[in-house]
Design an enzyme around this catalytic site. Sequence first.
Site, PDB file in Angstrom:
ATOM      1  N   ASP A  55      -3.511  10.954   3.514  1.00  0.00           N
ATOM      2  CA  ASP A  55      -2.380  11.072   4.423  1.00  0.00           C
ATOM      3  C   ASP A  55      -2.539  12.360   5.228  1.00  0.00           C
ATOM      4  OD1 ASP A  55      -0.008  10.494   5.633  1.00  0.00           O
ATOM      5  OD2 ASP A  55       1.239  11.297   4.032  1.00  0.00           O
ATOM      6  N   ASP A 309       2.756   9.725  -1.118  1.00  0.00           N
ATOM      7  CA  ASP A 309       3.881  10.497  -1.638  1.00  0.00           C
ATOM      8  C   ASP A 309       5.180   9.708  -1.726  1.00  0.00           C
ATOM      9  OD1 ASP A 309       4.340  10.193   1.034  1.00  0.00           O
ATOM     10  OD2 ASP A 309       4.703  12.307   1.458  1.00  0.00           O
ATOM     11  N   ASP A 313       4.175   4.005  -0.417  1.00  0.00           N
ATOM     12  CA  ASP A 313       2.745   4.180  -0.712  1.00  0.00           C
ATOM     13  C   ASP A 313       2.351   3.577  -2.056  1.00  0.00           C
ATOM     14  OD1 ASP A 313       2.320   5.606   1.654  1.00  0.00           O
ATOM     15  OD2 ASP A 313       2.917   7.497   0.713  1.00  0.00           O
TER      16      ASP A 313
END
Length: 586
Positions: A55, A309, A313
């Site tokens: 990410d 996070d 996800d």
Amino acid sequence: NMVLVVLIGGIPIAMPTVLSVTMALGVNELAAKDAIVTRITAVEEMAGMDILCSDKTGTLTKNQLSVDQPTVCEPFTASDIIRIGALAAKREGDPDAIDKCIHDTAVQQKINFEEWEEIKFFPFDPVGKRTEATIIHKTDGRKLFCSKGAPQVMIDLAWNADEIREEQERLIDDFAQRGLRAIGVAQKEGDDGKWEFVGLIPLVDPPRHDTKQTIEEALRLGVAVKMITGDQVAIGKETARRLGMGVNFHNAKVVRSQFVEGIPIEDIVEEADGFGEVFPEDKYRVVQILRGIKRGPFGGPHVVGMTGDGVNDAPALKVADVGIAVSDATDAARASADMVLLTPGLNVIIDAIIGSRKIFQRMLNYATYASATTVRIVTTFGILAVAWQFSFPPFMVLIIAYLNDGTILTISKDNAQPSPTPDAWRLQRIFGMGSVIGLWLTISTIAFFCVIIYSTFFDTLAPNRPMLSTKVDDICYFYGTLEAQNAAGALSGDIYPDCVGLTEVNSDCEESLRTTLPYFAGEDQQAYNVNNDCLSGYVTTFGFNRVGSTTNAIIYLQVSITGQLVIFSTRSRLFFFMDMPSWWLI
């Protein structure tokens, strides 16, 4: 006895224990580096990981947002867009980075929130990609709907979306080219009012100071880093350019197709450096595609790691070979992940990769050692049994198995050198190297045995020991001689009545002698005829006499000591003296 010896020696009974202890202690080392492993076997996958899907926000960047100069549509002002954006943000509890940034900016501009009362608040939805607050002015009772989120979503929400789209998309692209993330803001007055697009708030999220160096380290370790972000593709490219990454970025919608302009999606995803405007299902799809490509380390599939996070996800973290929850992850993300990081940034992931490769190298070294010793035990005692009818006490092999494999547990604390490339269980290499070392040890033991029984070398070293008259074949012929049968009748006529007063060989006497072997021949330590041609028993060859016991002890010491020293060869990449082992292993 020899069948039992081969069976005991041919099974590396300590392998599950050694590998489990090595991984458990290694996981403890990773925890000291702020990487908590929730699935112990993830250590192996982390050591073999060759692609990391990371990410952007909070991992590659600082996630310390600040507001740049906003753009507004008439009749709104810069103060209006900050006020409306802050009213659409979560201001209490634990707000996310964007909400906190916009609210702090409003506070700095001394915007008064006390005159507004919040009636309802909808937090950020990863599918709808916006927040919304319903508020009422405490003085005049005006009802206002405030919303902020992805700029394209906010443009589509406006009543005049078609009129403003071109201009606003140009501004969004301009911000993206500068690496700024644009947040769209809109408002609606009353239940029957129309949504009005207020403008764009550009946010600056600078890269971490160590991210560029960390990515270079990852590439040196053979791990490709792919950026997965919900921001625009242009923002991802600009951030990647600053970090020294590739800029081959795609809009995430391409992964929803099987082919793009005739090119298989697998090729596009594998060659891409990142994806922008990603939805949760797109992350899952990217990881799934990469795992299915059979062009990974040593011809196998790619081993894919994924950072995340949020709740959105969780599916991608679950499907990845190594799901990594970053430091500020939600409980859902942590529950789906194989590893939880306690420190923000990519640097801790690199530490985890290096630590995992050290752990894997220790397991690899032990596996090679176990293969070598197994081949050595089986071939050594197999050859000795067939060629010399040598019989070795199974209890001694048990001692070798327990003591050697027990002490080898210390390899779990060894100073292993991490591999410069992703690791994998290359069984052909492990068995090949183990067989070579094992056969070399077999030759050494066979040669040592031949020196003992065919030379007087050890007799010269120890002249006071009994004459070394070890029988090299069976003893069947011995019981078939008239001399042996008469000796048995004269010495122990009460035990061997069939052997008394014989003038020719008696078959009953021979059978009686063979049945009660330890009570006769074993006591006299006879030097037997080497020309016999049938299999012999254990007790008179190498067992119940002093010469045989001494031979067993010597062979045991040679097999045990040289087998133990093998670990110093299997743990080294070149010569054993070039890599310093840990004091635990020494």
